[in-house]
Scaffold this active site. Structure first.
Site, PDB file in Angstrom:
ATOM      1  N   ARG A 223      27.301  44.589  41.258  1.00 51.31           N
ATOM      2  CA  ARG A 223      26.615  43.251  41.827  1.00 51.31           C
ATOM      3  C   ARG A 223      27.550  42.900  42.891  1.00 51.31           C
ATOM      4  O   ARG A 223      27.617  43.354  43.592  1.00 51.31           O
ATOM      5  CB  ARG A 223      26.922  42.196  40.108  1.00 51.31           C
ATOM      6  CG  ARG A 223      28.008  41.761  40.401  1.00 51.31           C
ATOM      7  CD  ARG A 223      28.311  40.519  39.279  1.00 51.31           C
ATOM      8  NE  ARG A 223      29.524  40.044  39.359  1.00 51.31           N
ATOM      9  CZ  ARG A 223      30.134  39.154  39.026  1.00 51.31           C
ATOM     10  NH1 ARG A 223      29.649  38.566  37.304  1.00 51.31           N
ATOM     11  NH2 ARG A 223      31.246  38.512  39.590  1.00 51.31           N
ATOM     12  N   ASP A 244      32.641  50.588  39.406  1.00 51.15           N
ATOM     13  CA  ASP A 244      33.029  49.576  39.488  1.00 51.15           C
ATOM     14  C   ASP A 244      33.738  49.379  37.893  1.00 51.15           C
ATOM     15  O   ASP A 244      33.919  50.728  37.369  1.00 51.15           O
ATOM     16  CB  ASP A 244      31.476  48.323  38.952  1.00 51.15           C
ATOM     17  CG  ASP A 244      32.113  46.536  38.973  1.00 51.15           C
ATOM     18  OD1 ASP A 244      32.821  46.214  38.220  1.00 51.15           O
ATOM     19  OD2 ASP A 244      31.547  45.864  40.253  1.00 51.15           O
ATOM     20  N   ASN A 294      34.603  46.489  48.247  1.00 51.33           N
ATOM     21  CA  ASN A 294      34.456  45.233  48.448  1.00 51.33           C
ATOM     22  C   ASN A 294      34.699  44.516  47.300  1.00 51.33           C
ATOM     23  O   ASN A 294      34.727  43.263  47.193  1.00 51.33           O
ATOM     24  CB  ASN A 294      33.361  45.769  48.689  1.00 51.33           C
ATOM     25  CG  ASN A 294      32.314  43.986  47.806  1.00 51.33           C
ATOM     26  OD1 ASN A 294      32.016  43.528  48.253  1.00 51.33           O
ATOM     27  ND2 ASN A 294      31.627  44.859  46.461  1.00 51.33           N
ATOM     28  N   LYS A 301      43.814  28.218  41.652  1.00 58.64           N
ATOM     29  CA  LYS A 301      44.819  26.560  41.572  1.00 58.64           C
ATOM     30  C   LYS A 301      45.917  26.577  42.359  1.00 58.64           C
ATOM     31  O   LYS A 301      46.386  27.257  43.404  1.00 58.64           O
ATOM     32  CB  LYS A 301      46.243  27.466  40.199  1.00 58.64           C
ATOM     33  CG  LYS A 301      45.223  27.817  39.048  1.00 58.64           C
ATOM     34  CD  LYS A 301      45.503  26.513  38.270  1.00 58.64           C
ATOM     35  CE  LYS A 301      44.814  26.401  36.816  1.00 58.64           C
ATOM     36  NZ  LYS A 301      44.682  25.524  36.217  1.00 58.64           N
ATOM     37  N   ASN A 353      42.445  28.104  52.183  1.00 56.42           N
ATOM     38  CA  ASN A 353      42.040  27.544  51.920  1.00 56.42           C
ATOM     39  C   ASN A 353      42.879  27.164  50.613  1.00 56.42           C
ATOM     40  O   ASN A 353      43.467  27.214  49.449  1.00 56.42           O
ATOM     41  CB  ASN A 353      40.770  28.411  50.906  1.00 56.42           C
ATOM     42  CG  ASN A 353      39.398  27.263  50.680  1.00 56.42           C
ATOM     43  OD1 ASN A 353      39.395  26.545  51.223  1.00 56.42           O
ATOM     44  ND2 ASN A 353      38.630  28.124  49.939  1.00 56.42           N
ATOM     45  N   TYR A 359      44.738  34.253  46.747  1.00 55.11           N
ATOM     46  CA  TYR A 359      43.204  35.181  47.591  1.00 55.11           C
ATOM     47  C   TYR A 359      43.646  35.318  48.620  1.00 55.11           C
ATOM     48  O   TYR A 359      43.512  35.969  49.482  1.00 55.11           O
ATOM     49  CB  TYR A 359      41.798  34.346  47.202  1.00 55.11           C
ATOM     50  CG  TYR A 359      41.460  35.054  47.482  1.00 55.11           C
ATOM     51  CD1 TYR A 359      39.981  35.830  46.979  1.00 55.11           C
ATOM     52  CD2 TYR A 359      40.098  33.890  48.398  1.00 55.11           C
ATOM     53  CE1 TYR A 359      39.446  35.779  47.667  1.00 55.11           C
ATOM     54  CE2 TYR A 359      38.892  34.593  49.241  1.00 55.11           C
ATOM     55  CZ  TYR A 359      38.136  35.792  47.403  1.00 55.11           C
ATOM     56  OH  TYR A 359      37.268  35.689  48.836  1.00 55.11           O
TER      57      TYR A 359
END
Ligand code: NAD
Length: 453
Positions: A223, A244, A294, A301, A353, A359
């Site tokens: 997706r 996947d 990908n 958090k 971020n 991440y």
């Protein structure tokens, strides 16, 4: 993308793209994002004449290549002559004083640039061997193009090709980077640079199907961005292996069928993932040329509330799996014919971020990995690069609360989110044979996101 899946969509851009909506946005001083022109096969590379600014032998050579591509090339600006693009060739800069004349020429031509127009600079890398004057002039181009990108409107972009030491302005990899930036394939790439070296063959690539005869693996292909990468690589001629997790099996099969490729159900964190990928490609397609890392997850958090499961799963999927698979690829004699690895990083890995230490660690880690893997893959005549998407309209970003999402989406020079195909086009560009002299590059696909760095 399965029809039932919720993907964020940008109603605002549609609303202000014409009529009353456009008028209202203008009066209220609201953002007026342009509808970006995306790549459609068969449509001309640039919509209108290309003005080449610069008087070096390199500028003449670049003009000759553009002419050989059938472009309408102008060497002098004629006022009120609409332009599709401006190519600024500054490959012989020795002092910042030399910037004034060409930049005023560009400035004078800007009002003639069409909607979705392009500005592409070609200049030399500044390095420690340069005189301070030459290094200042070369680095000045960086500031010019990034500022110009912020000044342009109506979907126009400004990007730059940087010539590595000893590279001619019209080297094959320079020309392929120029072509990418000029084309609608780079619709959401703005204020960015690609560094190109003289590696690569001088034979003219097949621009319509640059990946013909190549076999590509795409992870996380069921997706979102991964499915779009699978479609784009197949459109460009590659045979695609879509990978996947087993839980996404139905969607994965649908994507694999659609692109006439094969599906491989595999959790990329499995120890034997690299071997499984190599075996599948060899058995089903006889070779493996391109691997696109990908697949990725978020488990956001604030660090104060971060538990081990969130931290560990993000590191495991987003970076540790890529490192392990790359080790298997580098050790294999079946991944040795000008191979390509392209990883998906993120602007969060560049600027950081809030709520994403895990991440951002993984995505900044991808950048470190790419740079250190480049010399290893060069031994096989291969390249490794990364794309760093900003805000892209997918199921991942549809989960962001409305107000935060709206801010994230508008905070870039193009005032909108990108689409999965924008990331896919950049990956297809890196995957092509014509990009042989482009390695260890990190290309942001973010509309020149303003979130820092
Ligand atoms: P998505 O969640 O829609 O799709 C990710 C896919 O990866 C899913 O199909 C999922 O099943 C698969 N996957 C997850 N873990 C896996 C595993 N262990 N093994 C195999 N497959 C696995 O996400 P997306 O928005 O399409 O993002 C794709 C990539 O782009 C990710 O690496 C993401 O971090 C990155 N990215 C996305 C954005 C954005 O705005 N959407 C921005 C920057 C970077």
């Amino acid at each position: 993308m399965a029809a039932h899946q919720k993907v964020s969509s940008d109603k605002y851009t549609e609303l202000v793209s014409g009529g009353l909506g456009r008028e209202l946005a203008k009066r209220l001083g609201l953002p007026q994002p342009a509808v970006l022109r995306r790549f459609t096969p068969g449509v001309p590379l640039v919509q209108g004449p290309i003005l080449v600014v610069g008087h070096s032998a390199g500028a003449d050579a670049v003009s000759a290549v553009l002419l050989s591509w059938g472009q309408d090339v102008r060497r002098h600006a004629t006022p009120r002559d609409t332009l599709g693009a401006i190519v600024l060739v500054l490959d012989e800069l020795a002092h910042p004083d030399q910037l004034s004349a060409p930049l005023r020429e560009v400035g004078g031509a800007l009002r003639d640039l069409q909607r979705n127009g392009r500005i592409v600079g070609i200049s030399r890398q500044a390095d420690a061997q340069d005189t301070p004057e030459a290094a200042a002039a070369r680095n000045a181009v960086d500031g010019i193009l990034r500022s110009l990108a912020k000044e342009l409107r109506a979907g126009a972009t400004a990007n730059g090709v940087v010539l590595a030491n000893g590279t001619a302005a019209d080297a094959p990899s320079t020309m392929s980077a120029l072509r990418f930036f000029l084309s609608a394939r780079s619709a959401f790439v703005d204020g960015q640079f690609l560094t190109a070296s003289s590696e690569g063959s001088a034979t003219e690539p097949n621009w319509d199907r640059p990946l013909e005869g190549r076999v590509a693996v795409v992870t996380g292909a069921a997706r979102g961005i991964g499915a779009s990468i699978a479609r784009t690589l197949a459109r460009d001629g590659a045979k695609v292996v879509a990978v996947d997790v087993p839980a996404a099996g139905d969607q994965l099969a649908a994507v694999a069928n659609e692109v006439h490729g094969t599906a491989l159900q595999l959790d990329i964190t499995a120890t034997e993932a690299g071997a499984r990928i190599l075996d599948h490609a060899a058995q089903r397609h006889g070779r493996l040329d391109i691997v696109v890392h990908n697949a990725g997850i978020t488990r956001d958090k604030l660090l104060a509330n971060m538990d081990a499961a969130r931290w560990d799963s993000v590191i495991a999927v987003n970076i540790a799996a890529q490192l392990r698979i790359n080790q298997a690829l580098l050790a294999s004699s079946h991944f040795a014919d000008h191979p390509r690895i392209i990883s998906v990083s993120s602007t969060s890995g560049i600027a950081g971020n809030r709520g994403q230490t895990n991440y951002a660690a993984s995505k900044a880690g991808v950048i470190g990995m790419v740079r250190a893997t480049a010399p290893l893959l060069a031994e096989k005549g291969g390249t490794v690069n990364a794309v760093a998407p900003g805000f892209i309209e997918t199921a991942m970003t549809a989960k962001i609360p409305f107000a935060t999402r709206e801010v994230a989406r508008r905070l870039n020079s193009l005032q909108q989110g990108g689409r999965p195909e924008d990331v896919a086009e950049a990956i297809a560009y890196f995957a092509s044979e014509a990009s042989a002299g482009v390695t260890a590059n990190i290309l942001r696909v973010c509309g020149q996101n303003l979130v820092g760095q």
